[in-house]
Design a protein around this motif. Structure first.
Motif, PDB file in Angstrom:
ATOM      1  N   LEU A 182      30.524 -20.639   0.965  1.00 32.72           N
ATOM      2  CA  LEU A 182      31.065 -20.532   2.308  1.00 32.72           C
ATOM      3  C   LEU A 182      29.967 -20.021   3.233  1.00 32.72           C
ATOM      4  CD1 LEU A 182      34.537 -19.083   1.355  1.00 32.72           C
ATOM      5  CD2 LEU A 182      33.999 -21.417   2.037  1.00 32.72           C
ATOM      6  N   SER A 183      29.910 -20.583   4.423  1.00 29.95           N
ATOM      7  CA  SER A 183      28.830 -20.267   5.349  1.00 29.95           C
ATOM      8  C   SER A 183      28.943 -18.851   5.895  1.00 29.95           C
ATOM      9  CB  SER A 183      28.846 -21.261   6.520  1.00 29.95           C
ATOM     10  OG  SER A 183      30.017 -21.055   7.292  1.00 29.95           O
ATOM     11  N   LEU A 184      27.838 -18.371   6.447  1.00 30.20           N
ATOM     12  CA  LEU A 184      27.815 -17.052   7.063  1.00 30.20           C
ATOM     13  C   LEU A 184      28.803 -16.998   8.227  1.00 30.20           C
ATOM     14  CD1 LEU A 184      26.617 -14.221   7.304  1.00 30.20           C
ATOM     15  CD2 LEU A 184      24.831 -15.193   8.769  1.00 30.20           C
ATOM     16  N   SER A 185      28.896 -18.079   9.002  1.00 31.65           N
ATOM     17  CA  SER A 185      29.835 -18.082  10.128  1.00 31.65           C
ATOM     18  C   SER A 185      31.277 -17.987   9.628  1.00 31.65           C
ATOM     19  CB  SER A 185      29.643 -19.322  11.005  1.00 31.65           C
ATOM     20  OG  SER A 185      29.938 -20.494  10.302  1.00 31.65           O
ATOM     21  N   PHE A 186      31.572 -18.560   8.465  1.00 34.10           N
ATOM     22  CA  PHE A 186      32.907 -18.443   7.898  1.00 34.10           C
ATOM     23  C   PHE A 186      33.215 -16.983   7.585  1.00 34.10           C
ATOM     24  CE2 PHE A 186      35.831 -18.043   4.394  1.00 34.10           C
ATOM     25  CZ  PHE A 186      36.874 -18.847   4.787  1.00 34.10           C
ATOM     26  N   TRP A 187      32.284 -16.295   6.928  1.00 33.42           N
ATOM     27  CA  TRP A 187      32.501 -14.891   6.565  1.00 33.42           C
ATOM     28  C   TRP A 187      32.572 -14.008   7.801  1.00 33.42           C
ATOM     29  CZ3 TRP A 187      34.687 -14.054   2.285  1.00 33.42           C
ATOM     30  CH2 TRP A 187      34.427 -14.855   1.176  1.00 33.42           C
ATOM     31  N   GLN A 188      31.790 -14.332   8.819  1.00 36.68           N
ATOM     32  CA  GLN A 188      31.859 -13.568  10.059  1.00 36.68           C
ATOM     33  C   GLN A 188      33.233 -13.750  10.707  1.00 36.68           C
ATOM     34  OE1 GLN A 188      28.407 -15.321  11.886  1.00 36.68           O
ATOM     35  NE2 GLN A 188      27.118 -13.544  11.414  1.00 36.68           N
TER      36      GLN A 188
END
Length: 179
Positions: free
Chosen positions: A143-149
């Motif tokens: 999962l992308s960093l933007s997803f986790w953010q």
């Protein structure tokens, strides 16, 4: 606003927010969006009314029967009634997922009926993080960093909302731990 911004952040990824794309997505499959919206409302009513009307009994089986009948009815009305072929790994995955969902709902209801509702609500705010981690492992994906953010924004916004609406509950606790 923080939670909604987190959802938008997840949906747009690293791209720009486009109201037009949201409208297009809705128009491409309005039934899914309408059912999700109705489901959210029904779930809120269910959670509130369960404690008041259950008399200590766990009514989750009634909920599951209702959901199953609704989904079978939708399948029959769609004209796409065909049971797919299944192999052993698919059946095992289906059974494990069914057990996880069933035990999860049963535990949620026990928590609503007999447990500390405040603690249950706080714990539920971390559901997006836990479910994302599980989905990542099950689907074997990154999962992308933007997803986790975005997920962190959803959780933080929910937690801030809970704090702001339960300040009278939190104040004595804060006074106790700061002494």
């Amino acid at each position: 606003l923080i939670s909604i911004s987190g959802i938008v952040f997840i949906q747009t990824g690293s791209g720009d927010f486009s109201l037009r794309s949201i409208v297009d997505n809705f128009h491409s499959n309005p039934l899914s969006y309408i059912l999700a919206f109705i489901g959210a409302i029904i779930w809120a009513f269910y959670c509130v009314l369960t404690k008041k009307m259950s008399n200590g009994q766990n009514p989750i089986s009634i909920f599951f029967v209702g959901v199953a009948l609704t989904l079978w009815l939708k399948l029959l009305l769609s004209g796409q009634f065909a049971i797919p072929s299944m192999d052993i790994p698919t059946v095992i995955t289906l059974l494990v997922a069914s057990a996880a969902i069933g035990f999860g709902y049963a535990a949620w209801n026990i928590g609503i009926i007999h447990g500390n509702t405040t603690m249950l609500v706080v714990a539920s705010y971390f559901t997006p993080i836990i479910s994302s981690i599980l989905a990542m492992f099950i689907l074997q994906t990154q999962l992308s960093l933007s997803f986790w953010q975005g997920t962190a924004m959803v959780t933080a916004g929910s937690f801030i909302c809970w704090i702001s609406t339960n300040w009278s509950v939190i104040q004595p606790f804060l006074k106790k731990i700061t002494k």
